[in-house]
Enzyme design. Sequence first.
Site, PDB file in Angstrom:
ATOM      1  CG  ASP A 156      -2.026   0.952   1.171  1.00  6.17           C
ATOM      2  OD1 ASP A 156      -2.786   0.901   0.189  1.00  6.17           O
ATOM      3  OD2 ASP A 156      -2.150   1.786   2.088  1.00  6.17           O
TER       4      ASP A 156
ATOM      5  CG  HIS B 204      -6.804  12.447  -8.877  1.00  6.83           C
ATOM      6  ND1 HIS B 204      -6.954  11.235  -8.237  1.00  6.83           N
ATOM      7  CD2 HIS B 204      -7.579  13.328  -8.197  1.00  6.83           C
ATOM      8  CE1 HIS B 204      -7.788  11.369  -7.231  1.00  6.83           C
ATOM      9  NE2 HIS B 204      -8.198  12.636  -7.184  1.00  6.83           N
TER      10      HIS B 204
ATOM     11  CG  ASN C 264      -4.275  10.843  -5.741  1.00 12.18           C
ATOM     12  OD1 ASN C 264      -3.506  11.146  -6.647  1.00 12.18           O
ATOM     13  ND2 ASN C 264      -4.863   9.664  -5.670  1.00 12.18           N
TER      14      ASN C 264
ATOM     15  CG  ASP D 103      -3.171   8.750 -12.563  1.00  9.83           C
ATOM     16  OD1 ASP D 103      -3.608   8.235 -11.511  1.00  9.83           O
ATOM     17  OD2 ASP D 103      -3.907   9.186 -13.466  1.00  9.83           O
TER      18      ASP D 103
ATOM     19  CD  GLU E 265      -4.397   3.944  -1.936  1.00  6.63           C
ATOM     20  OE1 GLU E 265      -5.253   3.878  -2.842  1.00  6.63           O
ATOM     21  OE2 GLU E 265      -4.640   4.384  -0.800  1.00  6.63           O
TER      22      GLU E 265
END
Length: 303
Positions: free
Chosen positions: A172, A185, A180, A189, A216
């Site tokens: 994780d 975002h 984010n 990414d 994630e």
Amino acid sequence: MTPTPTVLVVDDEKPNRDMLAELLKHDCRVILAKNGTQAIDRAHELQPDLILLDVLMPDTSGHQVIQSLKHDDATRQIPVIFISALDSPEDEEHGLDLGAVDYITKPFHPSIVRKRVRNHLQSVHHRHLLENLAMIDSLTEIANRRRYSEALENEWRRCARSHSPLSLAIIDVDHFKAYNDQQGHAAGDIVLRTIATTLTGFMRRPGDLAARYGGEEFLLLLPQVDADSAARIGNEIRSAVEAMHLPHPDSPVSRYVTISLGGMTATPHDGQVDPQFFRKADIALYEAKAKGRNRVVWQKTAS
Ligand SMILES: [Mg+2]
């Protein structure tokens, strides 16, 4: 990048084999078999993309060959085109009923054989593309959850047979929501892609698999790796991610993007995947987070 397709040409008469090989050599790699037994062996071993199969052969007929191929999981999906001197509609129908994708009668017209082979190879190519797409996570371009589930079942069985350990890590990204929210975002990414690439770099042996589980979360599947080695690999990955120095100003853990790993190693005894396998890795991940993140916690039990 498309690899050159392979076509297996099966005919008991050498002039026919030679003619077909010559005809197709610019479109594919041609391999030859002169009888049914050889055809079945080569199909098994070399996994051609397409088979051109003569019907009338002395030892094993083309009909017997296709039945054997269709009964075997390893060769069932390979398309077969019959090339036969039996030219009645009943013969053709029988051939198609046995599972052939096409039926070409002898004497054949070279240019038509070539075009039909091209068409079928095109279909094979499209099918491979679709199968690939369905197994790949579109954002990170590594394996997706579906590919992971399939690999888990296979590797679980394989490790049960060979009495080997199987290791799984759930990963994780620490405080990714905050990342984010603050960086946007698009930046998030990029982090996911970068981590995916890093994970893939550590998958060095056949059977090793890095997958995106969703959001994630990532997974690593490491067949024939015991708990100590798997935990060590997990730690190398954790430290490699931290060492990339991707700034994460809102993380209470580090100035940089970090990951937490929960791992589990089992020694499978039968073919059925134990649901506890994933659960225990998940519990280990929970523990790694509870202990302050940016760390590896590994579980080990006989399963
Ligand atoms: Mg023949």
